[in-house]
Design a protein around this motif. Structure first.
Motif, PDB file in Angstrom:
ATOM      1  N   LEU A   1       0.848  -1.190   0.000  1.00  0.00           N
ATOM      2  CA  LEU A   1       0.000   0.000   0.000  1.00  0.00           C
ATOM      3  C   LEU A   1       0.883   1.240   0.000  1.00  0.00           C
ATOM      4  N   THR A   2       0.586   2.159  -0.905  1.00  0.00           N
ATOM      5  CA  THR A   2       1.360   3.394  -1.030  1.00  0.00           C
ATOM      6  C   THR A   2       0.409   4.585  -1.101  1.00  0.00           C
ATOM      7  N   PRO A   3       0.877   5.785  -0.751  1.00  0.00           N
ATOM      8  CA  PRO A   3      -0.009   6.948  -0.794  1.00  0.00           C
ATOM      9  C   PRO A   3      -0.350   7.426  -2.202  1.00  0.00           C
ATOM     10  N   THR A   4       0.527   7.210  -3.184  1.00  0.00           N
ATOM     11  CA  THR A   4       0.337   7.836  -4.497  1.00  0.00           C
ATOM     12  C   THR A   4       0.105   6.819  -5.618  1.00  0.00           C
ATOM     13  N   ASN A   5      -0.630   7.268  -6.625  1.00  0.00           N
ATOM     14  CA  ASN A   5      -0.854   6.460  -7.825  1.00  0.00           C
ATOM     15  C   ASN A   5       0.454   6.161  -8.538  1.00  0.00           C
ATOM     16  N   ALA A   6       1.340   7.165  -8.593  1.00  0.00           N
ATOM     17  CA  ALA A   6       2.599   7.002  -9.321  1.00  0.00           C
ATOM     18  C   ALA A   6       3.422   5.869  -8.728  1.00  0.00           C
TER      19      ALA A   6
ATOM     20  N   GLY B   1     -12.075  -0.031   2.315  1.00  0.00           N
ATOM     21  CA  GLY B   1     -13.141  -1.019   2.292  1.00  0.00           C
ATOM     22  C   GLY B   1     -12.654  -2.445   2.123  1.00  0.00           C
ATOM     23  N   LEU B   2     -11.351  -2.636   1.840  1.00  0.00           N
ATOM     24  CA  LEU B   2     -10.811  -3.979   1.648  1.00  0.00           C
ATOM     25  C   LEU B   2     -10.296  -4.547   2.965  1.00  0.00           C
ATOM     26  N   THR B   3     -10.330  -5.869   3.088  1.00  0.00           N
ATOM     27  CA  THR B   3      -9.725  -6.574   4.212  1.00  0.00           C
ATOM     28  C   THR B   3      -8.720  -7.561   3.635  1.00  0.00           C
ATOM     29  N   LEU B   4      -7.444  -7.386   3.972  1.00  0.00           N
ATOM     30  CA  LEU B   4      -6.371  -8.164   3.369  1.00  0.00           C
ATOM     31  C   LEU B   4      -5.631  -8.985   4.423  1.00  0.00           C
ATOM     32  N   ASP B   5      -5.058 -10.108   3.982  1.00  0.00           N
ATOM     33  CA  ASP B   5      -4.354 -10.991   4.911  1.00  0.00           C
ATOM     34  C   ASP B   5      -2.934 -10.526   5.189  1.00  0.00           C
TER      35      ASP B   5
ATOM     36  N   HIS C   1      -5.648  13.525   5.444  1.00  0.00           N
ATOM     37  CA  HIS C   1      -6.034  13.049   6.768  1.00  0.00           C
ATOM     38  C   HIS C   1      -6.619  11.636   6.681  1.00  0.00           C
ATOM     39  N   GLY C   2      -6.237  10.816   7.639  1.00  0.00           N
ATOM     40  CA  GLY C   2      -6.766   9.458   7.721  1.00  0.00           C
ATOM     41  C   GLY C   2      -6.031   8.429   6.894  1.00  0.00           C
ATOM     42  N   GLN C   3      -5.054   8.829   6.073  1.00  0.00           N
ATOM     43  CA  GLN C   3      -4.373   7.862   5.206  1.00  0.00           C
ATOM     44  C   GLN C   3      -3.667   6.776   6.012  1.00  0.00           C
ATOM     45  N   ALA C   4      -2.939   7.175   7.047  1.00  0.00           N
ATOM     46  CA  ALA C   4      -2.209   6.183   7.851  1.00  0.00           C
ATOM     47  C   ALA C   4      -3.183   5.219   8.513  1.00  0.00           C
ATOM     48  N   TYR C   5      -4.286   5.749   9.028  1.00  0.00           N
ATOM     49  CA  TYR C   5      -5.283   4.876   9.669  1.00  0.00           C
ATOM     50  C   TYR C   5      -5.851   3.874   8.672  1.00  0.00           C
ATOM     51  N   VAL C   6      -6.216   4.336   7.483  1.00  0.00           N
ATOM     52  CA  VAL C   6      -6.791   3.445   6.475  1.00  0.00           C
ATOM     53  C   VAL C   6      -5.792   2.346   6.126  1.00  0.00           C
ATOM     54  N   ALA C   7      -4.530   2.712   5.919  1.00  0.00           N
ATOM     55  CA  ALA C   7      -3.516   1.722   5.551  1.00  0.00           C
ATOM     56  C   ALA C   7      -3.343   0.673   6.650  1.00  0.00           C
ATOM     57  N   LEU C   8      -3.212   1.129   7.899  1.00  0.00           N
ATOM     58  CA  LEU C   8      -2.968   0.209   9.006  1.00  0.00           C
ATOM     59  C   LEU C   8      -4.156  -0.702   9.288  1.00  0.00           C
ATOM     60  N   SER C   9      -5.355  -0.219   8.990  1.00  0.00           N
ATOM     61  CA  SER C   9      -6.554  -1.001   9.325  1.00  0.00           C
ATOM     62  C   SER C   9      -7.018  -1.922   8.206  1.00  0.00           C
ATOM     63  N   ARG C  10      -6.250  -2.036   7.122  1.00  0.00           N
ATOM     64  CA  ARG C  10      -6.637  -2.941   6.036  1.00  0.00           C
ATOM     65  C   ARG C  10      -6.316  -4.389   6.377  1.00  0.00           C
ATOM     66  N   CYS C  11      -5.373  -4.623   7.288  1.00  0.00           N
ATOM     67  CA  CYS C  11      -4.896  -5.982   7.539  1.00  0.00           C
ATOM     68  C   CYS C  11      -5.714  -6.669   8.628  1.00  0.00           C
ATOM     69  N   ARG C  12      -5.956  -7.961   8.445  1.00  0.00           N
ATOM     70  CA  ARG C  12      -6.743  -8.736   9.405  1.00  0.00           C
ATOM     71  C   ARG C  12      -6.053  -8.859  10.758  1.00  0.00           C
TER      72      ARG C  12
END
Length: 210
Positions: free
Chosen positions: A4-9, A139-143, A156-167
């Motif tokens: 997971l990265t912040p940018t499209n590039a 919205g994804l849940t990843l292993d 705002h919230g990017q770090a939270y979203v990234a950290l909370s994707r993992c089971r």
């Protein structure tokens, strides 16, 4: 791991490198776009390049329950018009799906809100998934998740979203330690600091809060 990265590039650069490392030549699948459909709202690439062995993520729930939105798969085989994915050792053909851009307007004559389809985007419901942007992962849940924040977050919230994707914590890895600057807050979330003193004052004065 899904990176997971912040940018499209950054996500595109990682996916392109992994795709090029696979043997053989890429096969491209072009989306059919009609009407009004903003480029930033496209769920996957307009021109999707794939190879056998490519890591992909499914973007729609399957009507037959073979996969859900967020399932990680591998391209098992493909030809100029068709794609098959491997999920849990089983091979499934993937058909194109359509997304609609809906528009809403108030009909004065009927006195109700009318819904119309302003545009459509039709493409295979998958995208390369060695890396995803944090925004696309919502919205994804990843292993297994590998978070590469690079130079840092910018919303705002990017770090939270990234950290909370993992089971689980066991499935989570970071390219570098989190920095205080990575934790970006929406100023509106701190509005209660101003509101509570005014509420307390209003209660003592028996006045409504303005």
């Amino acid at each position: 791991y899904v990176i997971l990265t912040p940018t499209n590039a950054a996500a595109q650069r990682i996916n392109s490198a992994f795709l090029q490392a696979l043997p053989g030549t890429s096969t491209t699948f072009e989306a059919l776009v009609t009407g009004e459909f903003n480029d930033s709202a496209h769920p996957t690439e307009t021109v999707l390049a794939l190879k056998a062995g490519a890591k992909v993520i499914m973007l729609r729930n399957d009507a037959d329950g073979r996969w859900v939105n967020g399932t990680i798969a591998r391209i098992a085989r493909l030809d100029a018009k068709k794609v098959w994915v491997d999920i849990g050792g089983r091979e499934h053909e993937v058909e194109a799906a359509a997304w609609e851009n809906r528009r809403y307007a108030f009909d004065k004559t009927a006195e109700k809100i009318v819904e119309t389809v302003a545009g459509t985007f039709k493409q295979l419901p998958l995208r390369l998934a060695w890396a995803l942007t944090i925004h696309k992962s919502q919205g994804l849940t990843l292993d297994k998740v590998y978070i590469d924040l690079g130079r840092g977050t910018f919303a705002h919230g990017q770090a939270y979203v990234a950290l909370s994707r993992c089971r689980t914590l066991a499935g989570l890895a970071l390219a570098r330690p989190l920095r205080p600057s990575d934790i970006v807050f929406d100023p509106a979330a701190l509005g209660y600091r101003d509101l509570f003193p005014r509420l307390e004052y209003a209660a003592t004065q028996h006045k409504p809060v303005s």
